[in-house]
Design an enzyme around this catalytic site. Structure first.
Site, mmCIF file in Angstrom:
data_model
loop_
_atom_site.group_PDB
_atom_site.id
_atom_site.type_symbol
_atom_site.label_atom_id
_atom_site.label_comp_id
_atom_site.label_asym_id
_atom_site.label_seq_id
_atom_site.Cartn_x
_atom_site.Cartn_y
_atom_site.Cartn_z
ATOM 1 C CG MET A 1 45.351 31.187 40.091
ATOM 2 S SD MET A 1 43.932 31.106 41.136
ATOM 3 C CE MET A 1 44.283 29.654 42.044
ATOM 4 N N PRO A 2 43.024 30.835 36.561
ATOM 5 C CG PRO A 2 41.976 30.051 34.657
ATOM 6 C CD PRO A 2 42.425 29.623 36.019
ATOM 7 C CG LEU A 3 41.795 37.549 38.477
ATOM 8 C CD1 LEU A 3 40.753 37.225 39.544
ATOM 9 C CD2 LEU A 3 42.940 38.361 39.076
#
Length: 125
Positions: A1-3
């Site tokens: 879940m990279p931002l």
């Protein structure tokens, strides 16, 4: 879940910015095994007076420097992060042609309970 938050000087064409987003997404898929469709990225463009990158640490940066901050689950290994840095520099060098010296990456680790991806709930806690 990279931002991802990408900062750069204003003035590059849409295709250039799209190539950055595409390259970052591909690098994350390859180096971090990010699932398909897991693309949460924003580019912020800054006028020259509001964007500065020094030449510290023996890296001669140009006005085309790109600052990339990636927040991820606190489960990535140092090896995965190193592979990510390399792959980002390679891919952004290929397209849109950013010099490796101009690719500045910072990875922030965040515990899973720090994320809500919708509906006001902590999906990963």
């Amino acid at each position: 879940m990279p931002l991802l938050h990408i900062s750069m000087r204003a003035g590059k064409p849409q295709a250039y910015r799209q190539a950055i987003l595409d390259g970052l997404y591909r690098a994350m898929r390859e180096a971090l095994n990010v699932p398909e469709g897991d693309a949460f990225m924003a580019i912020t463009e800054h006028e020259p007076a509001n964007f500065r990158c020094g030449n510290a640490y023996g890296v001669a940066r140009s006005i085309d420097a790109v600052l990339i901050q990636i927040t991820v689950f606190a489960s990535r290994t140092p090896e995965q992060k190193k592979a990510l840095y390399r792959r980002i520099a390679e891919l952004l060098g290929e397209n849109p042609g950013i010099r490796p010296e101009d690719v500045f990456v910072n990875v922030l680790d965040a515990p899973e309970e720090n994320w809500s991806v919708g509906h006001g709930i902590a999906q990963f806690a």
